[in-house]
Design a protein around this motif. Structure first.
Motif, PDB file in Angstrom:
ATOM      1  N   GLU A   1     -26.145  24.092 -52.574  1.00 24.12           N
ATOM      2  CA  GLU A   1     -24.903  23.522 -52.039  1.00 24.12           C
ATOM      3  C   GLU A   1     -24.807  22.035 -52.338  1.00 24.12           C
ATOM      4  OE1 GLU A   1     -25.379  25.150 -47.827  1.00 24.12           O
ATOM      5  OE2 GLU A   1     -23.219  24.740 -47.957  1.00 24.12           O
ATOM      6  N   PHE A   2     -25.937  21.340 -52.208  1.00 22.03           N
ATOM      7  CA  PHE A   2     -25.905  19.892 -52.420  1.00 22.03           C
ATOM      8  C   PHE A   2     -25.601  19.565 -53.874  1.00 22.03           C
ATOM      9  CE2 PHE A   2     -26.476  15.625 -51.190  1.00 22.03           C
ATOM     10  CZ  PHE A   2     -27.224  14.974 -52.164  1.00 22.03           C
ATOM     11  N   LEU A   3     -26.208  20.294 -54.789  1.00 24.65           N
ATOM     12  CA  LEU A   3     -25.929  20.070 -56.219  1.00 24.65           C
ATOM     13  C   LEU A   3     -24.444  20.306 -56.494  1.00 24.65           C
ATOM     14  CD1 LEU A   3     -29.113  21.766 -57.734  1.00 24.65           C
ATOM     15  CD2 LEU A   3     -28.431  19.383 -58.111  1.00 24.65           C
ATOM     16  N   ASP A   4     -23.891  21.384 -55.929  1.00 25.25           N
ATOM     17  CA  ASP A   4     -22.459  21.655 -56.118  1.00 25.25           C
ATOM     18  C   ASP A   4     -21.620  20.514 -55.553  1.00 25.25           C
ATOM     19  OD1 ASP A   4     -22.605  25.290 -55.565  1.00 25.25           O
ATOM     20  OD2 ASP A   4     -23.036  24.035 -57.332  1.00 25.25           O
ATOM     21  N   LEU A   5     -22.004  20.005 -54.374  1.00 32.33           N
ATOM     22  CA  LEU A   5     -21.240  18.921 -53.750  1.00 32.33           C
ATOM     23  C   LEU A   5     -21.295  17.656 -54.604  1.00 32.33           C
ATOM     24  CD1 LEU A   5     -19.625  17.665 -51.438  1.00 32.33           C
ATOM     25  CD2 LEU A   5     -21.804  17.255 -50.245  1.00 32.33           C
ATOM     26  N   VAL A   6     -22.465  17.304 -55.089  1.00 32.51           N
ATOM     27  CA  VAL A   6     -22.590  16.094 -55.913  1.00 32.51           C
ATOM     28  C   VAL A   6     -21.766  16.248 -57.193  1.00 32.51           C
ATOM     29  CG1 VAL A   6     -24.198  14.630 -57.227  1.00 32.51           C
ATOM     30  CG2 VAL A   6     -24.836  15.477 -54.953  1.00 32.51           C
ATOM     31  N   GLU A   7     -21.809  17.447 -57.767  1.00 31.55           N
ATOM     32  CA  GLU A   7     -20.995  17.683 -58.977  1.00 31.55           C
ATOM     33  C   GLU A   7     -19.509  17.561 -58.660  1.00 31.55           C
ATOM     34  OE1 GLU A   7     -23.898  21.033 -60.888  1.00 31.55           O
ATOM     35  OE2 GLU A   7     -21.825  20.992 -61.611  1.00 31.55           O
ATOM     36  N   GLU A   8     -19.098  18.164 -57.532  1.00 28.43           N
ATOM     37  CA  GLU A   8     -17.680  18.107 -57.130  1.00 28.43           C
ATOM     38  C   GLU A   8     -17.239  16.648 -56.970  1.00 28.43           C
ATOM     39  OE1 GLU A   8     -16.945  20.082 -53.353  1.00 28.43           O
ATOM     40  OE2 GLU A   8     -15.360  18.604 -52.914  1.00 28.43           O
ATOM     41  N   LEU A   9     -18.058  15.837 -56.359  1.00 26.23           N
ATOM     42  CA  LEU A   9     -17.673  14.456 -56.065  1.00 26.23           C
ATOM     43  C   LEU A   9     -17.719  13.557 -57.290  1.00 26.23           C
ATOM     44  CD1 LEU A   9     -19.478  13.937 -52.631  1.00 26.23           C
ATOM     45  CD2 LEU A   9     -17.097  14.617 -53.066  1.00 26.23           C
ATOM     46  N   HIS A  10     -18.353  14.025 -58.358  1.00 23.92           N
ATOM     47  CA  HIS A  10     -18.432  13.215 -59.578  1.00 23.92           C
ATOM     48  C   HIS A  10     -17.535  13.732 -60.694  1.00 23.92           C
ATOM     49  CE1 HIS A  10     -21.986  11.575 -57.548  1.00 23.92           C
ATOM     50  NE2 HIS A  10     -21.805  10.521 -58.308  1.00 23.92           N
TER      51      HIS A  10
END
Ligand code: LIP
Length: 273
Positions: free
Chosen positions: A263-272
């Motif tokens: 989930e965290f990897l997906d979130l960081v990707e989404e925010l970048h």
């Protein structure tokens, strides 16, 4: 892993040399703290500082490491750069958290990593202010030795959700870079427990390894910032990655507890994006 004639390339032997050199450099840094502001230069921006102590620490590290292993290569933040012939390259940050060092904020470390044929096999991050020694070898686990306490094997935390995930991060030295990073962290904050900004990537990665934070991400690091800390985090059980499954490091370094890593990897990707 050891080619003929490189019998002393074992991760534990490389680590022993790294620890000895890091301890001497940390002593030099600690002695230089009170005079840290006396000789300060700048690099990529007016706030990207380098002190005379940074340079002296790097010179000591190079002298000890290549003095013991003259055929090795080295890459250091303050300019040390040499190709070797042994397959081993030392990646050193003489003071990670230089701004903290300059201000006397107790979060700055000496970081030494040993690459063998391009893969980090041993790493040490020594927190100069606390004396906490974080070490790891590939396949050998991650360990913390604190003054007056028994050696402790490190293991990451296990947050049950992203909303309960404490996140460390950092920001670059260029104002326009920080403007963009500030927008990212503003959108991150309501999605996680909170953030922490300690000011040293090496110590951030060790904080993940020790379960003191649940995840870390930072854009724009250099190899010396993360080489040792990323091994410590990985050997403590963290998922260590770049964006979109890319190799961790440049441009993005992400380390997270396995319970929230996807989930965290997906979130960081989404925010970048
Ligand atoms: C620092 C990193 C930190 C980052 C800073 C700086 P330095 O390294 O450890 O994570 O946010 O901007 O790059 O310059 O203190 O070696």
């Amino acid at each position: 892993m050891n080619a003929p004639g490189r019998a002393d390339d074992t991760p534990s032997q490389l680590l022993a040399l790294a620890v000895a050199a890091a301890r001497e450099a940390a002593d030099l840094v600690a002695r230089g703290r009170d005079g840290a502001g006396e000789h300060v230069g700048t690099k990529s921006s007016p706030v990207d500082v380098v002190t005379a102590v940074d340079a002296a620490s790097e010179a000591l590290l190079v002298d000890r490491l290549l003095g013991a292993r003259p055929d090795d290569g080295v890459l250091g933040e303050e300019g040390a750069s040499r190709e070797g012939t042994s397959g081993v390259r030392w990646v050193v940050d003489p003071i990670d958290g230089t701004v903290n060092f300059l201000y006397g904020v107790p979060a700055y470390a000496v970081s030494v990593a040993a690459e063998v044929d391009g893969v980090v096999r041993a790493g040490v991050v020594l927190d100069v202010a606390t004396g906490e020694l974080f070490t790891a070898t590939s396949g050998g686990g991650a360990w913390l030795t604190a003054p007056g306490r028994p050696e402790l094997r490190l293991a990451v935390s296990g947050p049950s959700s992203l909303e309960l995930t404490l996140v460390a991060t950092g920001f670059g030295y260029r104002a326009e870079q920080r403007a963009a990073q500030g927008q990212v962290v503003a959108r991150l904050l309501p999605r996680v427990r909170d953030i922490r900004r300690f000011g040293s990537a090496a110590l951030d990665l060790c904080a993940v390894a020790a379960g003191r934070v649940d995840a870390y991400y930072e854009l724009g690091l250099n190899p010396w910032d993360h080489a040792a800390g990323a091994l410590v985090a990985a050997e403590a059980g963290a998922v260590v990655s770049g964006l979109g499954g890319a190799a961790p490091g440049e441009p993005m370094m992400i380390a997270a507890a396995p319970t929230v890593a996807a989930e965290f990897l997906d979130l960081v990707e989404e925010l970048h994006r």
